[in-house]
Design an enzyme around this catalytic site. Sequence first.
Site, PDB file in Angstrom:
ATOM      1  N   ASP A 188       0.814  -1.210   0.000  1.00 17.83           N
ATOM      2  CA  ASP A 188       0.000   0.000   0.000  1.00 17.83           C
ATOM      3  C   ASP A 188       0.850   1.263   0.000  1.00 17.83           C
ATOM      4  O   ASP A 188       0.393   2.327  -0.409  1.00 17.83           O
ATOM      5  CB  ASP A 188      -0.927  -0.012   1.224  1.00 17.83           C
ATOM      6  CG  ASP A 188      -1.803   1.223   1.306  1.00 17.83           C
ATOM      7  OD1 ASP A 188      -2.640   1.401   0.402  1.00 17.83           O
ATOM      8  OD2 ASP A 188      -1.651   2.013   2.254  1.00 17.83           O
ATOM      9  N   LEU A 269      -7.064   6.978   3.252  1.00 20.98           N
ATOM     10  CA  LEU A 269      -7.132   8.056   2.266  1.00 20.98           C
ATOM     11  C   LEU A 269      -5.933   8.081   1.324  1.00 20.98           C
ATOM     12  O   LEU A 269      -5.860   8.941   0.457  1.00 20.98           O
ATOM     13  CB  LEU A 269      -7.240   9.405   2.980  1.00 20.98           C
ATOM     14  CG  LEU A 269      -8.516   9.618   3.811  1.00 20.98           C
ATOM     15  CD1 LEU A 269      -8.448  10.949   4.538  1.00 20.98           C
ATOM     16  CD2 LEU A 269      -9.737   9.575   2.911  1.00 20.98           C
ATOM     17  N   ARG A 270      -5.006   7.141   1.495  1.00 26.78           N
ATOM     18  CA  ARG A 270      -3.835   7.144   0.621  1.00 26.78           C
ATOM     19  C   ARG A 270      -4.238   6.901  -0.829  1.00 26.78           C
ATOM     20  O   ARG A 270      -3.597   7.404  -1.754  1.00 26.78           O
ATOM     21  CB  ARG A 270      -2.822   6.096   1.088  1.00 26.78           C
ATOM     22  CG  ARG A 270      -1.471   6.224   0.392  1.00 26.78           C
ATOM     23  CD  ARG A 270      -0.425   5.296   0.981  1.00 26.78           C
ATOM     24  NE  ARG A 270       0.050   5.803   2.265  1.00 26.78           N
ATOM     25  CZ  ARG A 270       0.064   5.105   3.381  1.00 26.78           C
ATOM     26  NH1 ARG A 270      -0.378   3.863   3.387  1.00 26.78           N
ATOM     27  NH2 ARG A 270       0.527   5.627   4.495  1.00 26.78           N
ATOM     28  N   GLY A 271      -5.312   6.147  -1.030  1.00 24.73           N
ATOM     29  CA  GLY A 271      -5.772   5.885  -2.391  1.00 24.73           C
ATOM     30  C   GLY A 271      -6.186   7.153  -3.104  1.00 24.73           C
ATOM     31  O   GLY A 271      -5.756   7.422  -4.236  1.00 24.73           O
ATOM     32  N   THR A 274      -3.062   9.479  -3.712  1.00 27.01           N
ATOM     33  CA  THR A 274      -2.196   9.005  -4.789  1.00 27.01           C
ATOM     34  C   THR A 274      -2.896   9.122  -6.137  1.00 27.01           C
ATOM     35  O   THR A 274      -2.266   9.468  -7.147  1.00 27.01           O
ATOM     36  CB  THR A 274      -1.780   7.542  -4.543  1.00 27.01           C
ATOM     37  OG1 THR A 274      -1.182   7.433  -3.262  1.00 27.01           O
ATOM     38  CG2 THR A 274      -0.798   7.074  -5.604  1.00 27.01           C
TER      39      THR A 274
END
Length: 331
Positions: A188, A269-271, A274
């Site tokens: 991830d 919230l990294r999705g 990115t």
Amino acid sequence: MARFPFSAIVGQDEMKLALLIAAVDPLIGGVMVFGDRGTGKSTAARALAALLPPIAVVEGCRFGCEQPGQCPGPCTGSKAVRQPVPFVDLPLGATEDRLLGALDLERALRTGERVYEPGLLARAHRGFLYIDEINLLEDHLVDLLLDVAASGQNVVEREGLSVRHAARFVLIGSGNPEEGELRPQLLDRFGLSVDVRTPREIADRVEIMRRCAAHDADPASFAAAWADEDGKVLQQIARGQRKLAKIEVPEAVMVDAARLCSAVGVDGLRGELTLMRAGRAYAALKGAKAVRREHLVRVAPLALRHRLRRDVLDESGSGARIERALDELFA
């Protein structure tokens, strides 16, 4: 020996796009490439590094500093010289000391001085760090790598040493899923993920053989034949880097990104973050002034496929799940 030209690589468009996005925005978080052996994973990464223009480095600097006075340690250089963009291979058997750097024991025993010997992270500064079979690398080394890649700083506190130096690089990992999977929490942390497969079209396989034979026979002539195409790619990267900071992200596009990540069940919230960063870099590559939905759609599989939970009831794969969600949400 001349590197294989980036633009001469047959197919593998998704992998090449991911590498171009990472070149435009090195803060994207690196690229993870899963796929069969012998599909050009390392060839593409090396070709992109060789394609980029030389960088200014202080003469004799072991930390890759751009200007005199930036070194964390003793540096005798007083002027900058042009050097190729670093491309460093991290072997699977590397130790923590070789990766981070450590006390120069030979010098310490000879002179009594406690001097820091830079590691592979210092050599990769402002370039690329490539790890083949990253899924076989020891977990604690992967943890260290991802922490440094995210912060851009390598901090060494050991053996009476306290050293901090810049370590900004594009992390590229490759591996074959059949030989072991990367832990989800580590996967991830990579910005983009690509699945590479062996070409099925006979015409593509024949063209690959033809180009490899021509390169092996006369690397210099083969590189010269593709110089114009590589030049166009280089211009595209340079334009993207210049435009990146000016690319706007409309509110509607942010809503689209949030809807998509919610629909496919991305944790955290990294999705979204990115996805937006990749969308901006792709828009910059295309010469756009703002991110549009079409840009999000193009980069969504790269930014999200490795962040989805495994669904035991759905064997279609994460890429297919993202494609279905895109069709349902945006028709």
